[in-house]
Enzyme design. Structure first.
Site, PDB file in Angstrom:
ATOM      1  N   ALA A 232      18.611  25.158 -14.350  1.00 41.45           N
ATOM      2  CA  ALA A 232      19.128  26.502 -14.563  1.00 41.45           C
ATOM      3  C   ALA A 232      20.224  26.723 -13.523  1.00 41.45           C
ATOM      4  CB  ALA A 232      18.006  27.515 -14.387  1.00 41.45           C
TER       5      ALA A 232
ATOM      6  N   GLY B 210      15.511  23.100 -15.292  1.00 43.78           N
ATOM      7  CA  GLY B 210      15.713  23.557 -16.670  1.00 43.78           C
ATOM      8  C   GLY B 210      16.276  22.459 -17.567  1.00 43.78           C
TER       9      GLY B 210
ATOM     10  N   GLU C 160      13.368  20.541 -18.614  1.00 42.02           N
ATOM     11  CA  GLU C 160      12.596  21.412 -19.512  1.00 42.02           C
ATOM     12  C   GLU C 160      13.261  21.529 -20.884  1.00 42.02           C
ATOM     13  OE1 GLU C 160      12.733  24.235 -16.215  1.00 42.02           O
ATOM     14  OE2 GLU C 160      10.612  24.613 -16.548  1.00 42.02           O
TER      15      GLU C 160
ATOM     16  N   GLU D  49      12.261  22.581  -8.518  1.00 44.40           N
ATOM     17  CA  GLU D  49      12.274  24.015  -8.200  1.00 44.40           C
ATOM     18  C   GLU D  49      11.595  24.323  -6.872  1.00 44.40           C
ATOM     19  OE1 GLU D  49      11.521  22.703 -11.165  1.00 44.40           O
ATOM     20  OE2 GLU D  49      12.575  23.795 -12.739  1.00 44.40           O
TER      21      GLU D  49
HETATM   22  N1  CAA Z   1      23.122  25.387 -10.692  1.00 44.90           N
HETATM   23  C1  CAA Z   1      24.389  25.701 -10.364  1.00 44.90           C
HETATM   24  N2  CAA Z   1      25.298  24.788  -9.974  1.00 44.90           N
HETATM   25  C2  CAA Z   1      24.913  23.508  -9.917  1.00 44.90           C
HETATM   26  C3  CAA Z   1      23.598  23.102 -10.243  1.00 44.90           C
HETATM   27  C4  CAA Z   1      22.681  24.109 -10.664  1.00 44.90           C
HETATM   28  N3  CAA Z   1      21.437  23.816 -11.028  1.00 44.90           N
HETATM   29  N4  CAA Z   1      23.493  21.764 -10.066  1.00 44.90           N
HETATM   30  C5  CAA Z   1      24.705  21.345  -9.650  1.00 44.90           C
HETATM   31  N5  CAA Z   1      25.567  22.402  -9.562  1.00 44.90           N
HETATM   32  C6  CAA Z   1      26.957  22.381  -9.144  1.00 44.90           C
HETATM   33  C7  CAA Z   1      27.085  22.174  -7.646  1.00 44.90           C
HETATM   34  O1  CAA Z   1      26.913  23.398  -6.956  1.00 44.90           O
HETATM   35  C8  CAA Z   1      28.492  21.637  -7.545  1.00 44.90           C
HETATM   36  O2  CAA Z   1      29.401  22.709  -7.654  1.00 44.90           O
HETATM   37  P1  CAA Z   1      30.625  22.870  -6.597  1.00 44.90           P
HETATM   38  O3  CAA Z   1      31.464  21.635  -6.841  1.00 44.90           O
HETATM   39  O4  CAA Z   1      31.283  24.132  -7.015  1.00 44.90           O
HETATM   40  O5  CAA Z   1      30.015  22.867  -5.249  1.00 44.90           O
HETATM   41  C9  CAA Z   1      28.630  20.793  -8.811  1.00 44.90           C
HETATM   42  O6  CAA Z   1      27.625  21.262  -9.697  1.00 44.90           O
HETATM   43  C10 CAA Z   1      28.379  19.316  -8.569  1.00 44.90           C
HETATM   44  O7  CAA Z   1      27.111  19.192  -7.917  1.00 44.90           O
HETATM   45  P2  CAA Z   1      26.893  18.382  -6.541  1.00 44.90           P
HETATM   46  O8  CAA Z   1      28.140  18.419  -5.711  1.00 44.90           O
HETATM   47  O9  CAA Z   1      25.647  18.910  -5.908  1.00 44.90           O
HETATM   48  O10 CAA Z   1      26.686  16.910  -7.120  1.00 44.90           O
HETATM   49  P3  CAA Z   1      25.869  15.720  -6.430  1.00 44.90           P
HETATM   50  O11 CAA Z   1      26.202  14.506  -7.215  1.00 44.90           O
HETATM   51  O12 CAA Z   1      26.120  15.686  -4.962  1.00 44.90           O
HETATM   52  O13 CAA Z   1      24.328  16.102  -6.625  1.00 44.90           O
HETATM   53  C11 CAA Z   1      22.410  16.914  -7.870  1.00 44.90           C
HETATM   54  C12 CAA Z   1      23.765  16.148  -7.918  1.00 44.90           C
HETATM   55  C13 CAA Z   1      21.393  16.070  -7.093  1.00 44.90           C
HETATM   56  C14 CAA Z   1      21.952  17.057  -9.314  1.00 44.90           C
HETATM   57  C15 CAA Z   1      22.609  18.276  -7.196  1.00 44.90           C
HETATM   58  O14 CAA Z   1      23.703  18.941  -7.804  1.00 44.90           O
HETATM   59  C16 CAA Z   1      21.416  19.176  -7.286  1.00 44.90           C
HETATM   60  O15 CAA Z   1      20.442  18.990  -6.556  1.00 44.90           O
HETATM   61  N6  CAA Z   1      21.473  20.190  -8.175  1.00 44.90           N
HETATM   62  C17 CAA Z   1      20.425  21.200  -8.298  1.00 44.90           C
HETATM   63  C18 CAA Z   1      19.196  20.641  -8.992  1.00 44.90           C
HETATM   64  C19 CAA Z   1      18.121  21.694  -9.062  1.00 44.90           C
HETATM   65  O16 CAA Z   1      17.588  22.154  -8.079  1.00 44.90           O
HETATM   66  N7  CAA Z   1      17.769  22.103 -10.314  1.00 44.90           N
HETATM   67  C20 CAA Z   1      16.754  23.092 -10.547  1.00 44.90           C
HETATM   68  C21 CAA Z   1      17.373  24.434 -10.763  1.00 44.90           C
HETATM   69  S1  CAA Z   1      16.181  25.745 -10.837  1.00 44.90           S
HETATM   70  C22 CAA Z   1      15.591  25.692 -12.432  1.00 44.90           C
HETATM   71  O17 CAA Z   1      16.026  24.906 -13.233  1.00 44.90           O
HETATM   72  C23 CAA Z   1      14.524  26.702 -12.757  1.00 44.90           C
HETATM   73  C24 CAA Z   1      13.875  26.495 -14.084  1.00 44.90           C
HETATM   74  O18 CAA Z   1      12.769  26.014 -14.193  1.00 44.90           O
HETATM   75  C25 CAA Z   1      14.529  26.916 -15.313  1.00 44.90           C
END
Ligand code: CAA
Length: 257
Positions: free
Chosen positions: A65, A108, A111, A131
């Site tokens: 998400a 998400g 999911e 999460e």
């Molecule tokens: N939401 C918003 N933006 C996101 C995102 C997310 N879930 N995942 C990645 N992005 C964005 C980053 O902020 C980044 O944007 P900027 O360039 O503007 O900074 C861009 O996408 C590229 O991401 P990274 O620079 O972080 O890329 P990476 O290769 O270094 O890392 C990753 C990849 C490991 C997937 C890392 O992006 C990450 O950990 N993302 C979040 C994963 C996460 O925690 N997901 C769970 C979300 S909560 C949820 O989903 C609740 C639910 O149950 C519905």
């Protein structure tokens, strides 16, 4: 239909939805939610479509998400909007949906893949419910669906540590139905979807409905449901055609496909 966050195209009898927010690794925001659900509804209602594929990019199916969009939400916002409840509409799609997952399917994203009917993974796929690292828990079905797919021990491990599972582990654990080389992911998913779309559509839909019932009823009720649906299928012209074709050693020509 003009979409902002997905590409939607038809490939023969298959509706292909490609998540397309590369700048955010296909993070699921309100726009993407609206677009995906709208495309699913359109394909489900289109008689020319027999199966749907949802995919992302090589790097990410979807990284969860959209954290930046949701970070300032309050409890009352979530409660009044019933945040994420709109995804329940996916459970009302009656045609099969295949998730073709390459790269990250996190939170998400994992999911969303699990809400599809089955998952074909690229060898680059990484699944996770991270999460906990954000101080929350899955909210789009992860704690429930992941547990049904992989069992309690692995689901607990994933949800409590936030670690990722690679494609081999995901296949071993029953989360994905098959793993293919990343370069062949779309081709393989479309091949499977086309195969499904070439079968009798009512038979396909009844198979999907019956398998999904197994999640929601006791074994005895599920077996009774299956038997009744099986009985009713003998009212289909496609059953007559399918069985006659077998007996006559020819390929069936299903009417409803
Ligand atoms: N939401 C918003 N933006 C996101 C995102 C997310 N879930 N995942 C990645 N992005 C964005 C980053 O902020 C980044 O944007 P900027 O360039 O503007 O900074 C861009 O996408 C590229 O991401 P990274 O620079 O972080 O890329 P990476 O290769 O270094 O890392 C990753 C990849 C490991 C997937 C890392 O992006 C990450 O950990 N993302 C979040 C994963 C996460 O925690 N997901 C769970 C979300 S909560 C949820 O989903 C609740 C639910 O149950 C519905």
């Amino acid at each position: 239909m003009a979409y902002e966050t997905i590409l939607a195209e038809t490939r023969g009898k298959v509706g292909l939805i490609t998540l397309n927010r590369p700048q955010a690794l296909n993070a699921i925001n309100s726009g993407l939610t609206r677009d995906v659900l709208e495309a699913l509804k359109i394909y489900d209602a289109d008689p020319a479509i027999g199966c749907i594929v949802i995919t992302g990019s090589d790097k990410a199916f979807a990284a969860g998400a959209d954290i930046k969009e949701m970070q300032s939400r309050s409890y009352v916002d979530n409660y009044l909007d019933d945040f994420f409840a709109e995804w329940d509409a996916m459970g009302r799609v009656r045609k099969p949906i295949i998730a073709a997952v390459g790269g990250y399917a996190l939170g998400g994203g994992c999911e969303l893949a699990m809400a599809c009917d089955f998952i074909i993974a690229a060898d680059t796929a990484k699944f996770g419910q991270p999460e906990i690292t954000l101080g929350v828990m899955p909210g789009m079905g992860g704690s429930q669906r992941l547990t049904r797919f992989v069992g309690k021990s692995k689901a607990m491990d994933m949800c409590l540590t936030g670690r990722m599972m690679d494609a081999a582990e995901a296949e071993r654990s029953g989360l994905v139905s098959r793993v293919v080389p990343a370069s062949e992911l779309i081709e393989e998913a479309l091949k499977a979807a086309t195969k499904i779309a070439d079968f009798s559509l009512p038979a396909v839909m009844m198979n999907k409905e019956a398998v999904n019932r197994s999640y929601e009823m006791t074994l005895a009720e599920g077996l009774r449901f299956e038997r009744r649906v099986f009985h009713s299928m003998f009212a289909l012209e496609d059953q007559k055609e399918g069985m006659s074709a077998f007996a006559e050693k020819r390929k069936p020509t299903f009417k409803n496909r």
